[in-house]
Scaffold this active site. Structure first.
Site, PDB file in Angstrom:
ATOM      1  N   SER A  75       0.814  -1.229   0.000  1.00 43.15           N
ATOM      2  CA  SER A  75       0.000   0.000   0.000  1.00 43.15           C
ATOM      3  C   SER A  75       0.842   1.270   0.000  1.00 43.15           C
ATOM      4  O   SER A  75       0.385   2.311  -0.477  1.00 43.15           O
ATOM      5  CB  SER A  75      -0.929   0.007   1.214  1.00 43.15           C
ATOM      6  OG  SER A  75      -0.183  -0.120   2.419  1.00 43.15           O
ATOM      7  N   ASP A 224      -4.350   7.327   9.978  1.00 42.20           N
ATOM      8  CA  ASP A 224      -4.064   6.006  10.548  1.00 42.20           C
ATOM      9  C   ASP A 224      -2.666   5.937  11.155  1.00 42.20           C
ATOM     10  O   ASP A 224      -2.320   4.965  11.835  1.00 42.20           O
ATOM     11  CB  ASP A 224      -4.245   4.906   9.499  1.00 42.20           C
ATOM     12  CG  ASP A 224      -3.327   5.074   8.289  1.00 42.20           C
ATOM     13  OD1 ASP A 224      -2.398   5.896   8.337  1.00 42.20           O
ATOM     14  OD2 ASP A 224      -3.556   4.370   7.288  1.00 42.20           O
ATOM     15  N   HIS A 227       0.195   5.214   6.919  1.00 37.02           N
ATOM     16  CA  HIS A 227       0.400   5.531   5.503  1.00 37.02           C
ATOM     17  C   HIS A 227       0.752   7.008   5.304  1.00 37.02           C
ATOM     18  O   HIS A 227       0.042   7.880   5.789  1.00 37.02           O
ATOM     19  CB  HIS A 227      -0.846   5.177   4.693  1.00 37.02           C
ATOM     20  CG  HIS A 227      -1.159   3.715   4.702  1.00 37.02           C
ATOM     21  ND1 HIS A 227      -2.049   3.159   5.599  1.00 37.02           N
ATOM     22  CD2 HIS A 227      -0.691   2.702   3.930  1.00 37.02           C
ATOM     23  CE1 HIS A 227      -2.120   1.852   5.388  1.00 37.02           C
ATOM     24  NE2 HIS A 227      -1.311   1.545   4.380  1.00 37.02           N
TER      25      HIS A 227
END
Length: 249
Positions: A75, A224, A227
């Site tokens: 990701s 979060d 990221h």
């Protein structure tokens, strides 16, 4: 003898008078000039078309001869959470490369949630493109899930082995990762070390920590806390560039 009464034989009149003949000649000259002009214009158009076709062909050839930099990751590479994937570090690298006029195309092959096992399962298909540079960015999800370090190392080595087998000329860059301390001191220390060991054992280019100056800094990460945001990706691109630049310049 025969006589012609009350009639005189006259010389036949010319078909065109001198004034009409001049006008006819003028018309012919104008017609020829116009015809020549059209012919030149036609040839010019043909030449321009031919030139455009050659130019387009050369452009296509240049595009097709671009070398590829393949970013193979999770990701972080994919640009998870960003509104525009053009803000992810692979796209930023592409912009930097284009600005320098280098003949490379950056391909983003990041998959959110990808583990080293997942990368191992898809590497055979991805490496068919035979990139000039292969940036391997996997392992973070293994660490966050507590996967056995021996398994993570084995999968990363398997990916490297496939790249070398299927595309021997490809230059490999390994991106190192680190874990937050809450995963336990022993595990996080060994996790960091396994990337160092793999890079040394395979004698490949190495980025010690992809999230250098980004990881753990709230202003550079999304809500979060994991990221990177747009600013964070710009810093990552610079971190990658420090290792990538000497390889492609």
């Amino acid at each position: 003898m025969f006589k012609v009464k009350n009639k005189e034989i006259q010389a036949s009149k010319p078909i065109f008078s001198s004034s009409k003949l001049i006008k006819l000649c003028y018309f012919i000259i104008v017609f020829l000039l116009i015809s020549c002009g059209n012919e030149k214009e036609k040839k010019s158009t043909e030449n321009n078309t031919s030139t455009k076709e050659v130019t387009n062909t050369k452009t296509e050839e240049n595009s097709s001869t671009n070398k590829t930099i393949l970013c193979f990751g999770d990701s972080i590479t994919a640009g998870y959470g960003l509104d525009d994937t053009n803000d992810a570090f692979p796209a930023i690298l592409e912009q930097k490369i284009d600005s320098l006029g280098l003949n490379y195309t950056v391909v983003n092959s990041g998959v959110s949630g990808e583990t080293t096992a997942g990368g191992k399962s898809r590497i055979d298909w991805v490496i068919k493109n035979k990139p000039e540079v292969f940036l391997l960015e996997l392992g973070a999800n293994d660490g966050l899930r507590g996967v056995q370090l021996t398994e993570t190392k084995s999968n990363l080595q398997a990916i490297i082995d496939v790249v070398r087998e299927k595309s021997p000329k490809t230059k490999i860059i390994l991106a190192g990762m680190q874990l937050p301390p809450n995963m336990g001191l022993d595990y996080t220390t060994e996790f960091k070390q396994l990337f160092i060991d793999i890079a040394k054992e395979n004698k490949i280019a190495f980025i010690p920590f992809l999230l250098k100056d980004v990881g753990g800094i709230s202003s550079l990460n999304q809500n979060d806390g994991i990221h990177p945001n747009v600013k964070g990706h710009k810093i990552m691109a610079n971190t990658v560039w420090e290792v990538l630049a000497p390889i492609i310049k």
